[in-house]
Design an enzyme around this catalytic site. Structure first.
Site, mmCIF file in Angstrom:
data_model
loop_
_atom_site.group_PDB
_atom_site.id
_atom_site.type_symbol
_atom_site.label_atom_id
_atom_site.label_comp_id
_atom_site.label_asym_id
_atom_site.label_seq_id
_atom_site.Cartn_x
_atom_site.Cartn_y
_atom_site.Cartn_z
ATOM 1 N N CYS A 70 0.858 -1.185 0.000
ATOM 2 C CA CYS A 70 0.000 0.000 0.000
ATOM 3 C C CYS A 70 0.895 1.237 0.000
ATOM 4 C CB CYS A 70 -0.969 -0.010 1.184
ATOM 5 S SG CYS A 70 -0.225 0.237 2.808
ATOM 6 N N ASN A 118 2.511 1.471 4.142
ATOM 7 C CA ASN A 118 2.826 0.244 4.881
ATOM 8 C C ASN A 118 2.663 0.408 6.389
ATOM 9 O OD1 ASN A 118 5.662 -1.978 5.387
ATOM 10 N ND2 ASN A 118 3.523 -2.518 5.033
ATOM 11 N N CYS A 134 -0.947 0.931 7.479
ATOM 12 C CA CYS A 134 -2.379 0.658 7.711
ATOM 13 C C CYS A 134 -2.847 -0.581 6.952
ATOM 14 C CB CYS A 134 -3.233 1.860 7.313
ATOM 15 S SG CYS A 134 -2.986 3.349 8.323
ATOM 16 N N ARG A 135 -3.095 -0.421 5.651
ATOM 17 C CA ARG A 135 -3.757 -1.483 4.892
ATOM 18 C C ARG A 135 -2.872 -2.707 4.647
ATOM 19 N NH1 ARG A 135 -5.464 1.952 -0.161
ATOM 20 N NH2 ARG A 135 -3.424 2.859 0.364
ATOM 21 N N SER A 136 -1.674 -2.507 4.134
ATOM 22 C CA SER A 136 -0.863 -3.682 3.792
ATOM 23 C C SER A 136 -0.414 -4.475 5.025
ATOM 24 C CB SER A 136 0.338 -3.300 2.914
ATOM 25 O OG SER A 136 1.170 -2.347 3.532
ATOM 26 N N ASP A 193 -7.978 4.080 1.642
ATOM 27 C CA ASP A 193 -6.951 4.323 2.653
ATOM 28 C C ASP A 193 -7.582 4.955 3.900
ATOM 29 O OD1 ASP A 193 -4.729 4.954 4.113
ATOM 30 O OD2 ASP A 193 -3.599 5.746 2.409
#
Length: 233
Positions: free
Chosen positions: A8, A11, A13-15, A124
């Protein structure tokens, strides 16, 4: 071994959520030896920073430990070292293609495509502040991803079940049900006829003869739903 890199923007939050959620799913499925999972960023903005606190709070709430994870940038070697590089949104895809000069081996994939939501982005939460929405999307995508990478036959062992709730617990675990699915036959039908389970084969081991009669009867109803879904293939 299948090697997966989630990517993401930063690196944090999402990934990392995808990394640790999929690791947890793999562990629970007893498949740790079959997968290697990491995450990285397409930018340098957060390099060295830990998982963002609201994201870590959600991981903690689900009993998933991300201690020690810090953001890292993608590397040129990642393209050769990983079988799949899975991104969260279109900006990630553009950045990855630019960084790697294209995708000659077809390794770059959108996470939500695995859940049948072609081209849908995991927004995001750094900007939307909707961390639960991101969590729900990532969990759904990771579940579908794991399904796509493992055997097409799912075994549902009800032999030790003494109640309806225990049978649904088996199905919820083995079929990666989302929390919002109800424990009823209508919900089961929706799951069986939707992605990622549509077209899967299921082996059902019925409750033992010592199980209560109503449990054994309900197991027969469950089998009926599976048979009807099977007929749609």
């Amino acid at each position: 071994m299948t090697k997966i890199l989630f990517v993401c923007h930063g690196n944090i939050c999402r990934s990392p959520t995808a990394e640790f959620v999929l690791r947890d799913m793999v562990r629970k499925a007893g498949l740790e030896k079959d997968f290697y999972i990491e995450s990285a960023a397409t930018t340098y903005e957060e390099i060295g920073n830990p998982v963002y606190p609201p994201t870590k709070k959600l991981l903690d709430a689900h009993g998933i430990d991300c201690t020690g994870k810090t953001a890292r940038h993608i590397t040129k070697a990642d393209y050769d070292n990983f079988d799949l590089i899975i991104y969260m949104d279109e900006e990630n895809r553009v950045d990855l293609n630019r960084y790697y000069g294209g995708d000659p081996d077809g390794k770059l994939r959108n996470l939500m495509d695995y859940a049948g939501k072609i081209g849908v982005e995991v927004y995001d939460p750094w900007y939307t502040r909707n961390f639960q929405r991101a969590w729900d999307d990532i969990e759904e995508g990771c579940c579908a991803l794991l399904e796509s990478l493992t055997d097409d036959t799912v075994t549902l062992d009800f032999s030790d079940c003494m109640s309806r709730g225990e049978m649904y617990e088996v199905m919820r675990r083995e079929m990666c049900w989302q929390d919002w699915y109800g424990e009823n036959l209508d919900a089961l039908w929706d799951i069986l006829t939707g992605l990622p389970h549509r077209g899967k084969s299921f082996v059902i081991i019925p409750p033992a003869e010592t199980a209560p009669e109503d449990v054994r009867k309900y197991a027969s109803l469950i089998e009926g739903v599976f048979e009807e879904a099977e007929a749609l293939k």
